[in-house]
Design an enzyme around this catalytic site. Structure first.
Site, PDB file in Angstrom:
ATOM      1  NE  ARG A  51      -2.328   1.125   3.638  1.00  0.00           N
ATOM      2  CZ  ARG A  51      -3.003   0.976   4.784  1.00  0.00           C
ATOM      3  NH1 ARG A  51      -4.318   0.764   4.745  1.00  0.00           N
ATOM      4  NH2 ARG A  51      -2.380   1.031   5.936  1.00  0.00           N
ATOM      5  NE  ARG A 100       3.715  27.057   0.435  1.00  0.00           N
ATOM      6  CZ  ARG A 100       2.740  27.520  -0.339  1.00  0.00           C
ATOM      7  NH1 ARG A 100       2.996  28.443  -1.249  1.00  0.00           N
ATOM      8  NH2 ARG A 100       1.499  27.062  -0.201  1.00  0.00           N
ATOM      9  CG  HIS A 102       1.220  24.978  -5.377  1.00  0.00           C
ATOM     10  ND1 HIS A 102       1.711  26.149  -4.868  1.00  0.00           N
ATOM     11  CD2 HIS A 102       0.044  24.750  -4.737  1.00  0.00           C
ATOM     12  CE1 HIS A 102       0.883  26.617  -3.963  1.00  0.00           C
ATOM     13  NE2 HIS A 102      -0.143  25.793  -3.854  1.00  0.00           N
ATOM     14  CE  LYS A 149      -1.936   4.407   6.792  1.00  0.00           C
ATOM     15  NZ  LYS A 149      -3.141   4.759   7.511  1.00  0.00           N
ATOM     16  CG  LEU A 206      -6.514   3.740   4.006  1.00  0.00           C
ATOM     17  CD1 LEU A 206      -5.643   4.701   3.205  1.00  0.00           C
ATOM     18  CD2 LEU A 206      -5.991   3.607   5.417  1.00  0.00           C
TER      19      LEU A 206
HETATM   20  N1  PDD Z   1      -5.286   4.720  10.493  1.00  0.00           N
HETATM   21  N2  PDD Z   1      -9.275   4.450   7.423  1.00  0.00           N
HETATM   22  C1  PDD Z   1      -8.507   5.502   7.757  1.00  0.00           C
HETATM   23  C2  PDD Z   1      -8.916   6.869   7.345  1.00  0.00           C
HETATM   24  C3  PDD Z   1      -7.319   5.290   8.510  1.00  0.00           C
HETATM   25  O1  PDD Z   1      -6.544   6.331   8.832  1.00  0.00           O
HETATM   26  C4  PDD Z   1      -6.996   3.978   8.913  1.00  0.00           C
HETATM   27  C5  PDD Z   1      -5.761   3.689   9.710  1.00  0.00           C
HETATM   28  C6  PDD Z   1      -7.833   2.923   8.538  1.00  0.00           C
HETATM   29  C7  PDD Z   1      -7.519   1.488   8.890  1.00  0.00           C
HETATM   30  O2  PDD Z   1      -6.436   1.039   8.119  1.00  0.00           O
HETATM   31  P1  PDD Z   1      -5.480  -0.138   8.614  1.00  0.00           P
HETATM   32  O3  PDD Z   1      -6.342  -1.290   8.890  1.00  0.00           O
HETATM   33  O4  PDD Z   1      -4.569  -0.354   7.456  1.00  0.00           O
HETATM   34  O5  PDD Z   1      -4.758   0.322   9.844  1.00  0.00           O
HETATM   35  C8  PDD Z   1      -8.957   3.192   7.793  1.00  0.00           C
HETATM   36  C9  PDD Z   1      -3.944   4.642  10.993  1.00  0.00           C
HETATM   37  C10 PDD Z   1      -3.666   3.499  11.876  1.00  0.00           C
HETATM   38  C11 PDD Z   1      -3.462   5.970  11.499  1.00  0.00           C
HETATM   39  O6  PDD Z   1      -3.655   6.936  10.784  1.00  0.00           O
HETATM   40  O7  PDD Z   1      -2.840   6.056  12.561  1.00  0.00           O
END
Ligand code: PDD
Length: 285
Positions: A51, A100, A102, A149, A206
């Site tokens: 990921r 800076r 974009h 992410k 996500l």
């Molecule tokens: N958060 N959705 C969002 C928006 C998230 O930020 C997360 C995880 C998840 C769950 O994903 P996973 O199972 O891969 O941990 C779903 C992490 C842990 C964080 O931002 O700290």
């Protein structure tokens, strides 16, 4: 003594310095991961690194580390930090430019940062001892690329804060059409008449690793019916069980949504089966 990793070196946290011109700092221009590790064993390591790479590709950040390099880095970091119950945070930003601007700069070296933080002991599947989550709902006001992410988490942070300010654990989000997306830092599942249901993957959520592992485990090791489909707010409020999933929570039971008690107001029977299966099979990937 805790040690962090920055750009090829392990050091004490106070020695880790980055430029204020780093695009991670200026624009949130970076990708991160959080990988749970218990006694030196990571849960879903390969899936987390895949990921991370997908996110880096989406942002056209060229990071030279291979999966093996990440494996070595993560193992060293875990060992140097006591190999207990640790969350491993990995962060790759586009790097520091001299100005800076974009547009993505052409000649730029990514900044690679990693550290560990203590997390609770491995979650168990005991109905009486499991954490019980109380949550609120809100319209999802984040951006249209929630599948990436990105370290630019202000939308998530603001939603999480809405809940925290009310003494609640999470904010569950619904799109403008009234369908469930996810929590501010978790994926969401419901159970109705013994069917486990979660929204399908899209740019609105996500692709959680815990979500992915749980779906695979339930499909391969149980006869529970599982559906990936749209979920309305009415359905969520009428669910027998509601769960949140994330790397450190694994499968967590929600007992109250917007003040309404869910099911019996305790972690449910289906939750117990799902979390026990998760405990049993989570290292087999
Ligand atoms: N958060 N959705 C969002 C928006 C998230 O930020 C997360 C995880 C998840 C769950 O994903 P996973 O199972 O891969 O941990 C779903 C992490 C842990 C964080 O931002 O700290």
């Amino acid at each position: 003594m805790s040690l962090v990793y920055l750009n090829g070196q392990f050091m004490r946290p106070e020695q880790a310095k980055i430029s204020p011109m780093d695009r991670g700092f200026l624009f949130g221009d970076g990708i991160y991961e959080v990988i749970p590790s218990y006694g030196g064993r990571c849960v879903g390591f390969t899936a987390h690194i895949q990921r991370l790479q997908t996110g880096l590709d989406a942002l056209e950040i060229h990071c030279a580390l291979t999966t093996e390099d990440w494996q070595q880095l993560v193992q060293q970091l875990i060992q140097r930090n006591g190999a207990g119950n640790l969350g491993v945070y990995l962060h790759v930003s586009r790097g520091a430019d001299h100005k800076r601007a974009h547009a993505y700069p052409k000649e730029i070296t990514p900044t690679i940062f990693a550290y560990t933080f203590e997390i609770a002991a491995e979650p168990q599947a005991e109905r009486d001892k499991a954490p019980r989550y109380k949550v609120m709902t809100a319209t999802d006001l984040r951006w249209q690329r929630c599948h990436i992410k990105s370290t630019a988490l202000l939308g998530n942070v603001m939603h999480h804060q809405q809940a925290a300010a009310l003494g609640l654990n999470e904010c569950i989000l619904f799109d403008e059409q009234g369908f469930l997306t996810e929590g501010s830092s978790t994926n969401v599942f419901i159970v109705k008449d013994a069917v486990v249901i979660t929204p399908p993957l899209s740019h609105k959520i996500l692709p959680g690793i815990t979500r992915q592992l749980l779906l695979t485990i339930l499909r391969e090791h149980s006869s529970m019916p599982v559906q990936e489909r749209a979920v309305s707010k009415t359905e969520l409020l009428a669910a027998d069980e509601v769960w949140l999933t994330s790397s450190s929570k694994e499968v967590a039971a929600v007992i109250e949504v917007d003040g309404k008690v869910i099911g019996t107001g305790k972690p449910g029977c289906v939750w117990q089966q799902a979390q026990s299966l998760f405990c049993r099979y989570k290292y087999s990937f």
